[in-house]
Motif scaffolding. Structure first.
Motif, mmCIF file in Angstrom:
data_model
loop_
_atom_site.group_PDB
_atom_site.id
_atom_site.type_symbol
_atom_site.label_atom_id
_atom_site.label_comp_id
_atom_site.label_asym_id
_atom_site.label_seq_id
_atom_site.Cartn_x
_atom_site.Cartn_y
_atom_site.Cartn_z
ATOM 1 N N THR A 180 0.817 -1.226 0.000
ATOM 2 C CA THR A 180 0.000 0.000 0.000
ATOM 3 C C THR A 180 0.849 1.274 0.000
ATOM 4 O OG1 THR A 180 -0.142 -0.148 2.396
ATOM 5 C CG2 THR A 180 -2.000 -1.047 1.144
ATOM 6 N N TYR A 228 3.507 3.558 -3.854
ATOM 7 C CA TYR A 228 3.432 4.829 -4.583
ATOM 8 C C TYR A 228 4.378 5.886 -4.006
ATOM 9 C CZ TYR A 228 0.803 6.939 -0.756
ATOM 10 O OH TYR A 228 0.442 7.437 0.475
ATOM 11 N N VAL A 284 6.035 8.253 -6.903
ATOM 12 C CA VAL A 284 5.558 9.608 -7.213
ATOM 13 C C VAL A 284 6.722 10.592 -7.331
ATOM 14 C CG1 VAL A 284 4.373 11.570 -6.114
ATOM 15 C CG2 VAL A 284 3.230 9.354 -6.299
ATOM 16 N N GLN A 288 -2.565 10.243 -4.828
ATOM 17 C CA GLN A 288 -1.269 9.661 -4.455
ATOM 18 C C GLN A 288 -0.205 10.754 -4.394
ATOM 19 O OE1 GLN A 288 -0.643 6.282 -7.086
ATOM 20 N NE2 GLN A 288 -1.643 4.970 -5.573
ATOM 21 N N HIS A 289 -0.279 11.685 -5.322
ATOM 22 C CA HIS A 289 0.697 12.768 -5.300
ATOM 23 C C HIS A 289 0.549 13.591 -4.017
ATOM 24 C CE1 HIS A 289 3.546 15.686 -6.775
ATOM 25 N NE2 HIS A 289 2.780 16.567 -6.140
ATOM 26 N N ALA A 310 1.898 11.566 -1.060
ATOM 27 C CA ALA A 310 3.364 11.448 -1.091
ATOM 28 C C ALA A 310 4.003 12.787 -0.709
ATOM 29 C CB ALA A 310 3.822 11.008 -2.479
ATOM 30 N N HIS A 338 -2.685 9.710 3.203
ATOM 31 C CA HIS A 338 -2.290 8.373 2.728
ATOM 32 C C HIS A 338 -3.495 7.424 2.740
ATOM 33 C CE1 HIS A 338 -0.325 4.454 2.585
ATOM 34 N NE2 HIS A 338 -0.872 4.167 3.745
ATOM 35 N N SER A 368 -6.010 8.334 0.138
ATOM 36 C CA SER A 368 -5.533 7.929 -1.180
ATOM 37 C C SER A 368 -5.730 6.417 -1.381
ATOM 38 C CB SER A 368 -4.061 8.339 -1.301
ATOM 39 O OG SER A 368 -3.345 7.428 -2.054
ATOM 40 N N ARG A 404 -8.059 4.734 -4.287
ATOM 41 C CA ARG A 404 -7.489 3.780 -5.248
ATOM 42 C C ARG A 404 -8.217 2.436 -5.178
ATOM 43 N NH1 ARG A 404 -3.580 -0.206 -5.043
ATOM 44 N NH2 ARG A 404 -2.977 0.352 -2.933
#
Ligand SMILES: CCCCCCCCCCCCCCC/C=C/C(=O)SCCNC(=O)CCNC(=O)[C@H](O)C(C)(C)COP(=O)(O)OP(=O)(O)OC[C@H]1O[C@@H](n2cnc3c(N)ncnc32)[C@H](O)[C@@H]1OP(=O)(O)O
Ligand SMILES: Cc1cc2nc3c(=O)[nH]c(=O)nc-3n(C[C@H](O)[C@H](O)[C@H](O)COP(=O)(O)OP(=O)(O)OC[C@H]3O[C@@H](n4cnc5c(N)ncnc54)[C@H](O)[C@@H]3O)c2cc1C
Length: 572
Positions: A365, A368, A372, A394-395, A398, A436, A439, A443
């Motif tokens: 998990t 990413y 990224v 995700q961006h 991160a 996180h 995200s 997803r």
């Protein structure tokens, strides 16, 4: 289990027997111990509580004060509550129902403390239910909700139990007092990881219930005029009502899918752990802690949004929403307070970030985080494309994890101790961990809808719902996405207008989407959320059953109001 919890109105004395006591035996007892207790528990020949929290400590398990001191001369453990604050406090079913408890206590053997371990303790007689010698028991009193569950207290005055009553699947104490280490010291906490996973399902079910009630009621309720002279519309026609309810509806689906993932992940990682592979434990803990925290918090807020969306009737217990809110509020605190749980996820993320900086390729998990790019390339993004939305989440996550971790590193470079740097960055860390988990939920939602095999139209509706969920998240947290220019103001505007379009697109399917939760009226226990929509007749019937309506003139009139009015009139 979630349905059972709700049917029982958030719990009765035996709830914790099922959700915590029996699973603890399953997960922490040896095969021999299981032979002794598991069938008794499964057949409810004994009733158990999970007694961990104390008056002085819940969060900090290492700070628990109850002791279990091994006496090799008799091969017994002595369970003791040395202080007032060591009193076990909160365990469900402990107050009046349970006759056994798994008690978390500091294990002492050969003069050394080995930290918290679980012990099976009989607390009441199986003959007459009286407390066993040396055990003091009681109920802790009324709570915000879940009052069907007798959360209790317990004190132990040098209570002796056989050595075999320590749950010894992982750690052991030999007859001579030798302590045998478990493969990981955190295995004593494995039952908490399991229970947190089940809370994700409970959150999904609670939010599904609230949205079922509010969406159905919003189709029955008509109010105001959309256009002068026209009939009053169903309140679900108002865009603002859709904006309140549909993101909650979408979140209920998202959490349901997240809970499926969690269950599957729990099964596969615990399966590996059975074979001695502990490598998945940290991720399982971080994911279950973060998901528990995120889903229960969003659910509690979402239920209150549903309550307000039902206007005055939402405030009545007839709606079922106050009880749902009380239950969800409990889920936010029980089984690891939400902030504390999110910080556990943050701890894992900071570690993963450091590993990624050191060149390790991350998997699972958190994969990413290394994939990224730190410096984004801005551009006109297609904000209706699910892949674009997932990448944006995700961006954002991160970037926030990196920011929090770098901030912490900076504090340490200025000379702060790691723990102080952690504390001074903990608000950033919480936000990063939330991003996180958010995200992950987005997803997982997007991946799940792509695998829907029922039929094309179902996939299309769920895809719209997933887009709605993601777009809502982006517009609500726009600042996070704009901060480093990954999304532009124009992208956010595009997200807002797609969101409006999704509200309209989901509207015709809203009732079908809540009906699909398949929550029977007996489970919903809501006059407003009735399947047949006959709200007003039943609201009237419900009110007539109010205890105050048992007599035409209430006794308080004769006792207080009549003399008071009389004396006031006499003064005139
Ligand atoms: C259905 C619809 C209706 C909905 C309504 C229904 C409502 C019903 C309402 C009623 C609810 C009824 C159910 C209630 C049931 C409740 C039961 C309970 O509450 S039981 C008690 C639960 N207690 C807790 O959860 C305690 C929380 N505290 C902890 O878990 C820990 O103490 C801690 C994690 C906060 C800290 O632990 P500590 O040992 O101090 O760890 P460190 O922070 O130092 O970390 C060391 C290291 O270990 C890792 N770690 C921690 N925990 C775990 C774990 N469980 N598994 C794996 N690893 C773990 C941690 O991350 C660190 O790792 P490192 O590598 O060192 O970074
Ligand atoms: C309905 C209900 C049912 C329960 N059932 C059971 C049961 O069956 N068995 C059982 O053993 N227990 C049970 N509990 C107890 C529950 O597990 C604890 O209340 C919970 O773990 C929180 O611990 P606490 O009460 O010590 O909170 P505290 O830790 O005292 O939390 C108070 C505040 O301190 C903050 N805080 C604490 N530590 C930190 C930290 N390290 N960093 C930042 N902030 C921190 C928290 O975020 C919170 O804001 C139940 C509780 C409830 C409400």
């Amino acid at each position: 289990m979630a349905a059972a919890l709700q049917t029982l109105g958030g719990g009765i004395g035996i709830t914790l027997h099922w959700i915590a006591f029996t699973p603890t035996i399953e997960q922490q007892a040896t095969e021999e111990q299981k032979k002794k207790w598991l069938k008794l528990a499964q057949d409810v020949a004994i009733v158990g509580a999970y007694a961990q929290t104390e008056m002085g400590h819940g969060t900090f398990v290492r700070g628990l004060e109850t002791t279990a001191t091994y006496d090799p001369s008799t091969q017994e453990f002595v369970i003791n509550s040395p202080t007032l604050t060591s009193t076990k406090w909160w365990p469900g079913g402990l107050g009046k129902t349970a006759n056994h408890a798994t008690v978390m206590a500091q294990l002492y053997t050969r003069g050394k403390c080995y930290g918290p371990h679980n012990f099976m303790v009989q607390i009441r007689s199986l003959e007459n239910h009286q407390p066993c010698p040396g055990v003091t028991l009681g109920d802790i009193g009324p709570k915000m909700e879940s009052n069907g569950n007798d959360n209790g207290f317990a004190r132990f005055d040098h209570v002796r139990i056989p050595r075999e009553n320590m749950l010894m699947k992982f750690a052991r104490v030999e007859a001579d007092g030798t302590y045998v280490q478990p493969p990981s010291s955190k295995l004593a906490y494995s039952n908490m990881v399991y229970l947190r996973g089940t809370f994700v399902m409970s959150a999904a079910q609670a939010l599904a219930s609230a949205t079922t009630i509010a969406v159905r009621y919003s189709c029955v309720r008509r109010q105001s005029e959309m256009k002068p002279g026209e009939p009053e519309p169903q309140i679900l026609e108002y865009q603002t009502q859709q904006y309140k309810l549909f993101p909650q509806l979408a979140a209920a689906y998202a959490f349901w899918f997240a809970s499926w993932f969690m269950t599957q992940q729990h099964g596969s990682i615990t399966g590996s752990m059975e074979k001695g592979d502990m490598s998945g434990l940290a991720e399982l803990h971080a994911l279950s802690a973060g998901l528990k925290s995120y889903t229960t918090a969003v659910t509690a807020r979402g239920i209150d949004v549903c309550r307000m969306a039902c206007g005055g009737h939402g405030y009545s217990h007839a709606s079922g929403l106050p009880a749902l809110f009380g239950g969800a509020a409990a889920l936010c605190t029980a089984e690891g307070e939400n902030t504390v749980m999110m910080l556990q996820t943050a701890r894992y993320l900071v570690k993963c970030f450091a590993q990624s900086q050191a060149g390790k390729r991350l998997t699972g998990t958190v994969a990413y985080l290394s994939a990224v790019q730190p410096s984004p390339v801005a551009g006109n993004r297609n904000m209706s494309d699910l892949g674009t939305l997932v990448a944006a989440f995700q961006h954002r996550a991160a970037r926030m994890v990196r920011h929090a971790a770098m901030q912490m590193q900076g504090e340490m470079q200025k000379g702060k101790a790691r723990e102080d740097a952690w504390n001074s960055c903990s608000v950033l860390l919480i936000k990063a961990a939330e991003a996180h988990v958010h995200s992950f939920v987005v997803r997982n939602f997007a991946e799940t809808v792509q695998t829907v095999e029922v039929d094309e139209s179902v996939r299309a509706v769920l895809t719209s719902l997933c887009q709605l969920y993601s777009l809502y998240g982006i517009t609500e947290h726009a600042g996070d996405f704009l901060k480093d220019g990954y999304l532009t103001g124009r992208d956010i505007d595009a997200a807002s207008s797609h969101l409006s379009a999704m509200l309209a697109r989901v509207r015709p399917d809203a009732v079908a989407l809540v009906d699909a939760f398949d929550l029977h009226d007996k489970i919903l226990r809501s006059v407003l959320g009735r399947y047949d929509g006959r709200v007003y007749e039943h609201l009237y019937e419900w009110a007539k059953k109010s205890p105050l309506n048992k007599s035409e003139v209430h006794e308080s009139y004769y006792k207080y109001l009549q003399p008071f009015l009389k004396s006031n009139r006499a003064k005139l």
